[in-house]
Design a protein around this motif. Structure first.
Motif, mmCIF file in Angstrom:
data_model
loop_
_atom_site.group_PDB
_atom_site.id
_atom_site.type_symbol
_atom_site.label_atom_id
_atom_site.label_comp_id
_atom_site.label_asym_id
_atom_site.label_seq_id
_atom_site.Cartn_x
_atom_site.Cartn_y
_atom_site.Cartn_z
ATOM 1 N N TYR A 275 52.748 53.528 59.371
ATOM 2 C CA TYR A 275 52.613 53.301 57.821
ATOM 3 C C TYR A 275 52.105 54.757 57.059
ATOM 4 C CZ TYR A 275 51.959 51.378 53.211
ATOM 5 O OH TYR A 275 51.766 50.992 51.947
ATOM 6 N N MET A 276 52.868 55.115 56.291
ATOM 7 C CA MET A 276 52.248 56.200 55.762
ATOM 8 C C MET A 276 51.938 56.245 54.049
ATOM 9 S SD MET A 276 53.799 60.297 55.337
ATOM 10 C CE MET A 276 52.925 61.570 54.107
ATOM 11 N N SER A 277 50.973 56.538 53.585
ATOM 12 C CA SER A 277 50.713 56.889 52.109
ATOM 13 C C SER A 277 50.761 58.165 51.612
ATOM 14 C CB SER A 277 49.294 56.096 51.644
ATOM 15 O OG SER A 277 48.216 56.651 52.115
ATOM 16 N N ILE A 278 51.193 58.261 50.320
ATOM 17 C CA ILE A 278 51.527 59.740 49.919
ATOM 18 C C ILE A 278 50.154 60.269 49.389
ATOM 19 C CG2 ILE A 278 52.067 61.132 47.806
ATOM 20 C CD1 ILE A 278 54.288 60.793 49.935
ATOM 21 N N PHE A 279 49.070 59.434 49.024
ATOM 22 C CA PHE A 279 48.001 59.794 48.715
ATOM 23 C C PHE A 279 46.927 59.487 49.730
ATOM 24 C CE2 PHE A 279 49.926 59.256 44.403
ATOM 25 C CZ PHE A 279 49.936 60.503 44.154
ATOM 26 N N THR A 280 45.976 60.248 50.126
ATOM 27 C CA THR A 280 44.986 59.946 51.114
ATOM 28 C C THR A 280 44.362 58.846 50.590
ATOM 29 O OG1 THR A 280 45.156 62.027 52.095
ATOM 30 C CG2 THR A 280 43.107 60.773 52.645
ATOM 31 N N ARG A 281 44.008 57.738 51.127
ATOM 32 C CA ARG A 281 43.211 56.615 50.583
ATOM 33 C C ARG A 281 43.051 55.624 51.662
ATOM 34 N NH1 ARG A 281 46.986 52.577 48.852
ATOM 35 N NH2 ARG A 281 49.187 53.194 49.249
ATOM 36 N N GLU A 282 42.010 54.711 51.150
ATOM 37 C CA GLU A 282 41.831 53.581 51.964
ATOM 38 C C GLU A 282 42.734 52.308 51.762
ATOM 39 O OE1 GLU A 282 38.323 50.335 52.368
ATOM 40 O OE2 GLU A 282 37.716 52.202 52.635
ATOM 41 N N ILE A 283 43.244 51.761 52.796
ATOM 42 C CA ILE A 283 44.460 50.728 52.042
ATOM 43 C C ILE A 283 44.077 49.392 52.835
ATOM 44 C CG2 ILE A 283 46.024 52.575 52.104
ATOM 45 C CD1 ILE A 283 47.198 51.197 54.787
ATOM 46 N N GLU A 284 44.478 48.410 52.475
ATOM 47 C CA GLU A 284 44.574 47.109 52.984
ATOM 48 C C GLU A 284 45.800 46.619 53.281
ATOM 49 O OE1 GLU A 284 43.016 44.031 50.377
ATOM 50 O OE2 GLU A 284 41.253 44.994 49.899
ATOM 51 N N LEU A 285 46.087 46.499 54.558
ATOM 52 C CA LEU A 285 47.407 46.225 55.295
ATOM 53 C C LEU A 285 47.845 44.867 55.044
ATOM 54 C CD1 LEU A 285 46.889 47.653 58.739
ATOM 55 C CD2 LEU A 285 47.967 48.594 56.872
ATOM 56 N N SER A 286 49.131 44.839 54.810
ATOM 57 C CA SER A 286 49.679 43.294 54.251
ATOM 58 C C SER A 286 49.495 42.556 55.341
ATOM 59 C CB SER A 286 51.271 43.565 53.948
ATOM 60 O OG SER A 286 51.719 44.021 54.929
ATOM 61 N N ALA A 287 49.737 41.152 55.115
ATOM 62 C CA ALA A 287 49.701 40.091 56.137
ATOM 63 C C ALA A 287 50.757 40.463 57.260
ATOM 64 C CB ALA A 287 50.096 38.783 55.531
ATOM 65 N N GLU A 288 51.966 40.901 56.613
ATOM 66 C CA GLU A 288 53.093 41.093 57.679
ATOM 67 C C GLU A 288 52.688 42.472 58.606
ATOM 68 O OE1 GLU A 288 54.432 39.185 54.258
ATOM 69 O OE2 GLU A 288 53.343 40.809 54.307
ATOM 70 N N LEU A 289 51.997 43.424 58.389
ATOM 71 C CA LEU A 289 51.496 44.209 59.242
ATOM 72 C C LEU A 289 50.626 43.835 60.072
ATOM 73 C CD1 LEU A 289 51.714 47.315 56.612
ATOM 74 C CD2 LEU A 289 53.195 47.049 58.626
ATOM 75 N N CYS B 52 46.184 57.524 55.490
ATOM 76 C CA CYS B 52 45.463 56.419 55.097
ATOM 77 C C CYS B 52 44.700 55.842 56.245
ATOM 78 C CB CYS B 52 46.448 55.606 54.414
ATOM 79 S SG CYS B 52 47.619 54.970 55.573
ATOM 80 N N TYR B 53 43.758 54.971 55.897
ATOM 81 C CA TYR B 53 42.935 54.414 56.833
ATOM 82 C C TYR B 53 42.607 53.068 56.417
ATOM 83 C CZ TYR B 53 39.281 56.205 53.609
ATOM 84 O OH TYR B 53 38.830 56.227 52.547
ATOM 85 N N THR B 54 41.815 52.066 57.145
ATOM 86 C CA THR B 54 41.522 50.683 56.930
ATOM 87 C C THR B 54 39.903 50.770 57.140
ATOM 88 O OG1 THR B 54 41.882 49.954 59.072
ATOM 89 C CG2 THR B 54 43.760 49.758 57.542
#
Length: 362
Positions: free
Chosen positions: A148-162, A174-176
């Motif tokens: 999973y890649m995000s264009i802007f470097t950022r902290e993300i919350e992964l979806s339930a599906e992931l 990105c990172y969690t």
């Protein structure tokens, strides 16, 4: 001080391009050596059917590949049957917003091909419903890992599906929270510090910086690096020398005009991406200033245009291609060690020395 000038395909070590160390030759290196696009190199080396290229072009590509020692990763593909080839899903939130997504995908694709793997790519458009549907589609195809890649470097919350997947999920750019999944991002603080330190080493002490949109982590971290470099060199921080931009050439132009209006002008400007450096160049030339005799300029990102600016722009490489390669290399290793916490891997942003920085006048 003698500069190490960039050469086509020159390796980089310790944050700067060097000609004496070894690294893996890529299609990008072959394209530069042959004077054609990377797509042309791919068509030639992969012997793609239906592509009409002149014999001269094909010979030029083959000659460049031989000179550089490029080894096309095709042997394993020819041996592996479709049922033996691992499939890897690659999701990105946006592909058209910047070139970094294409560069990362290319790096991952080259590494996957070398392993005999298939890389399947799609974008989510930042839409949760589309993302969920794509995850289900990839799982239905039998992928053994998902990136999973995000264009802007950022902290993300992964979806339930992931989060509910029973296959490894890897994060690129990105990172969690809690570092629950393997992640790789650019080392932006070190990159900003290295860029500023390079200008300081040329003798500059009044150094301005034009940031990106400051809500973005990349802009925040490059600014932190800038401030660290000043502090370690005992140079007082001057807020007047920091101007916020928005990554565009227009912002670089406007910010440079603002800096030139200061009673005590800077002698060097650190533009935190190459596009703002384009606008910076225009403003300086409009003011009758020579680069780098009257003003040194350093950029960031190493976009293609930086090689063709006059003078050629000293800048830093965003390591998205290396990040894509790293992800693929880690999939097999980390798949054997699921769970736990994974330290965020940060890849350096090597400095490419060109001709836009010199010692200050006087």
């Amino acid at each position: 001080m003698t500069k190490q000038i960039e050469k086509p395909g020159a390796p980089f070590v310790g944050g700067r391009v060097r000609r004496t160390s070894q690294r893996r030759v890529t299609m990008t290196d072959v394209a530069r050596e042959a004077g054609c696009s990377q797509a042309t190199v791919s068509f030639v080396l992969n012997q793609s059917p239906g592509i009409k290229l002149s014999a001269q072009t094909r010979d030029r590509v083959y000659d460049a590949a031989r000179r550089l020692g490029y080894a096309a990763p095709v042997a394993r593909l020819q041996v592996a049957s479709p049922s033996e080839r691992r499939q890897i899903g690659f999701l990105v939130d946006q592909m058209s917003a910047s070139p970094e997504a294409a560069v990362a995908i290319d790096g991952a694709g080259v590494a996957a091909r070398a392993n005999g793997d298939l890389l399947m790519v799609s974008q989510t458009f930042n839409d949760p419903a589309t993302e969920a549907e794509l995850v289900r589609a990839f799982v239905g195809q039998g992928v053994s890992a998902l990136v999973y890649m995000s264009i802007f470097t950022r902290e993300i919350e992964l979806s339930a599906e992931l989060l509910d997947l029973d296959i490894p999920v890897f994060l690129l750019n990105c990172y969690t929270t809690g570092q629950s999944h393997p992640a790789v991002v650019p080392s932006e603080i070190a990159g900003g510090q290295r860029s500023t330190r390079y200008v300081i080493d040329q003798g500059h002490r009044r150094i301005a910086t034009i940031t990106g949109e400051i809500w973005m982590e990349a802009a925040q971290d490059r600014l932190k690096g800038y401030r660290r470099a000043l502090a370690t060199a005992d140079i007082p921080f001057d807020p007047a020398l920091v101007v916020e931009g928005d990554w565009s050439a227009s912002a670089g132009y406007a910010a440079t005009r603002q800096l030139l209006d200061l009673p005590n002008r800077p002698t060097a400007i650190f533009c935190q991406n190459d596009r703002m450096a384009i606008g910076c160049y225009e403003a300086l030339k409009e003011a009758g200033l020579d680069i780098p005799r009257d003003m040194s300029v350093i950029g960031y990102d190493d976009e293609e245009i930086s090689r063709h600016m006059h003078p050629a722009l000293t800048t830093s490489i965003l390591p998205h291609r290396a990040m894509g390669q790293w992800i693929i290399e880690q999939i097999e290793e980390m798949a054997d060690h699921p769970g736990g916490r994974y330290p965020i891997t940060k890849l350096e942003c090597p400095l490419v020395e060109r001709a836009s920085v010199a010692a200050p006048k006087g």
